[in-house]
Design an enzyme around this catalytic site. Structure first.
Site, PDB file in Angstrom:
ATOM      1  CB  SER A 257      -0.881   0.056   1.258  1.00 27.27           C
ATOM      2  OG  SER A 257      -1.820  -0.967   1.250  1.00 27.27           O
TER       3      SER A 257
ATOM      4  CG  HIS B  38      -2.492  -1.640  -3.830  1.00 31.48           C
ATOM      5  ND1 HIS B  38      -1.492  -2.564  -3.724  1.00 31.48           N
ATOM      6  CD2 HIS B  38      -2.902  -1.411  -2.568  1.00 31.48           C
ATOM      7  CE1 HIS B  38      -1.311  -2.888  -2.459  1.00 31.48           C
ATOM      8  NE2 HIS B  38      -2.164  -2.201  -1.731  1.00 31.48           N
TER       9      HIS B  38
ATOM     10  CG  HIS C 244      -4.647  -7.210  -0.296  1.00 31.07           C
ATOM     11  ND1 HIS C 244      -4.670  -6.238  -1.263  1.00 31.07           N
ATOM     12  CD2 HIS C 244      -3.637  -6.877   0.550  1.00 31.07           C
ATOM     13  CE1 HIS C 244      -3.718  -5.352  -1.008  1.00 31.07           C
ATOM     14  NE2 HIS C 244      -3.075  -5.714   0.079  1.00 31.07           N
TER      15      HIS C 244
ATOM     16  CE1 TYR D 137      -8.338  -5.981   1.311  1.00 22.84           C
ATOM     17  CE2 TYR D 137      -6.507  -6.820   2.596  1.00 22.84           C
ATOM     18  CZ  TYR D 137      -7.058  -5.851   1.793  1.00 22.84           C
ATOM     19  OH  TYR D 137      -6.336  -4.738   1.467  1.00 22.84           O
ATOM     20  CD  GLU D 138      -7.848  -6.673  -3.366  1.00 25.17           C
ATOM     21  OE1 GLU D 138      -8.224  -6.000  -4.340  1.00 25.17           O
ATOM     22  OE2 GLU D 138      -6.661  -6.997  -3.188  1.00 25.17           O
TER      23      GLU D 138
ATOM     24  CB  ALA E 226       1.238  -1.156   5.003  1.00 18.45           C
TER      25      ALA E 226
ATOM     26  CG  MET F  79      -4.830  -7.612   6.716  1.00 17.40           C
ATOM     27  SD  MET F  79      -6.237  -6.555   6.357  1.00 17.40           S
ATOM     28  CE  MET F  79      -6.448  -5.749   7.956  1.00 17.40           C
ATOM     29  CB  SER F  80      -0.335  -8.701   1.972  1.00 12.43           C
ATOM     30  OG  SER F  80       0.736  -7.991   2.549  1.00 12.43           O
TER      31      SER F  80
ATOM     32  CG  ASN G 175      -1.241   0.628  11.849  1.00 14.79           C
ATOM     33  OD1 ASN G 175      -0.916   0.328  10.697  1.00 14.79           O
ATOM     34  ND2 ASN G 175      -1.790  -0.226  12.689  1.00 14.79           N
TER      35      ASN G 175
ATOM     36  CG  HIS H 189      -6.288   1.879   3.993  1.00 11.65           C
ATOM     37  ND1 HIS H 189      -5.318   0.907   4.148  1.00 11.65           N
ATOM     38  CD2 HIS H 189      -6.237   2.229   2.681  1.00 11.65           C
ATOM     39  CE1 HIS H 189      -4.715   0.683   2.989  1.00 11.65           C
ATOM     40  NE2 HIS H 189      -5.248   1.488   2.082  1.00 11.65           N
TER      41      HIS H 189
HETATM   42  N1  HPA Z   1      -3.234  -4.875  11.051  1.00 13.74           N
HETATM   43  C1  HPA Z   1      -3.350  -5.584   9.900  1.00 13.74           C
HETATM   44  N2  HPA Z   1      -2.935  -5.130   8.732  1.00 13.74           N
HETATM   45  C2  HPA Z   1      -2.341  -3.930   8.700  1.00 13.74           C
HETATM   46  C3  HPA Z   1      -2.192  -3.142   9.852  1.00 13.74           C
HETATM   47  C4  HPA Z   1      -2.662  -3.655  11.089  1.00 13.74           C
HETATM   48  O1  HPA Z   1      -2.565  -3.013  12.150  1.00 13.74           O
HETATM   49  N3  HPA Z   1      -1.556  -2.000   9.461  1.00 13.74           N
HETATM   50  C5  HPA Z   1      -1.344  -2.106   8.117  1.00 13.74           C
HETATM   51  N4  HPA Z   1      -1.821  -3.267   7.657  1.00 13.74           N
END
Ligand code: HPA
Length: 266
Positions: free
Chosen positions: A27, A58, A80, A82-83, A110, A205-206, A229, A241
């Protein structure tokens, strides 16, 4: 496979560069693709092997060119789980890149930080992962060699190289474990406590599907997480996000420089 051959034909008609390195951009990191020289940009929509990414940040294009002198294919836009894609759809482009000549990969993402001591803007070189995605891209692959070894999946010499190249970066770096979650909801605070106890340093998540297939293809692998984060419960703040994209845009220039200096020596 026909769609691999069709995709290769299109790529070979557009560029003479034979990439040995692939880079998957997470990302907000599409900036790096713009730093390639002699580059050819091909939208994923022109290439039958690629699905279309639906996530902001993306770009959805394959960029083939030279990065620090190295013939490189950059996947600017990743897919991903999740998509709603299958693990195979996410990773099929890697089989195509293997046919094209790729032998090494840098996979960026990320991720959330599981530790107060590793604030947003810190960069982690992944030395192992925990697969919490509930699936595996090798499922259904009817080949005898599907029981692949995952020890040292993240190539130790590349982690050393990355650490050596990051002595003078504007951000701090360290080496640690990535937990791959299904998403797309962020984790609960209880899940983060669990992951921390299990030895994870970052959560995202990747990456896990691509690492498994890269390993299957016997590529050298470097995984880089930008901690964008604090994970849920590590700080008082709620997650969104935009914070992920903001942190990425803060360090993207420096991170791009680091990645290209690593690429040049891989
Ligand atoms: N959790 C899951 N996926 C993420 C996060 C998170 O805190 N930050 C960026 N992608």
């Amino acid at each position: 496979m026909k769609i691999i051959n069709d995709t290769l034909k299109i790529i070979n008609s557009k560029t003479d560069i034979v990439p040995e390195l692939a880079i998957i951009l997470g990302s907000g990191l599409s900036h790096l693709a713009e730093t390639l020289t002699d580059s050819t940009v091909i939208p994923y929509s022109d290439l039958p092997i690629f699905p279309t990414s639906t996530v902001k940040g993306h770009n959805n294009q394959l960029v083939i060119g030279k990065l620090a002198g190295k013939n490189t294919a950059v996947l600017s836009g990743r897919f991903h789980y999740y998509e709603g894609y299958t693990m195979r759809e996410i990773t099929d482009p890697l089989f195509m890149l293997n046919e094209l000549g790729v032998k090494k990969i840098i996979i960026t993402n990320a991720a959330g930080s599981l530790s107060k001591e590793k604030p947003p803007g810190t960069v982690m070189f992944i030395n192992d992962h925990i697969n919490f995605m509930g699936s595996n891209p090798l499922i259904g692959l009817k080949v005898p060699d599907r029981f692949i070894d995952m020890s040292n999946a993240y190539t130790p010499s590349l982690i050393d190289l990355a650490a050596a190249q990051s002595k003078e970066t504007a951000f701090k770096t360290f080496t640690g474990v990535y937990a791959g979650m299904h998403g797309p909801s962020y984790e609960t605070a209880a899940e983060i406590r669990m992951l921390k106890k299990m030895g994870a340093d970052a959560v995202g998540m990747s990456t896990v599907p691509e690492v498994i297939i890269s390993r299957y293809l016997k590529w050298e692998i470097l995984g880089i997480s930008t901690l964008t984060n604090y994970a849920t419960g590590i700080s008082e703040k709620t997650l969104n996000h935009n914070e992920v994209l903001d942190t990425n845009s803060r360090i993207k220039n420096d991170l791009s420089k680091l990645i290209s200096s690593i690429a040049g020596k891989m």
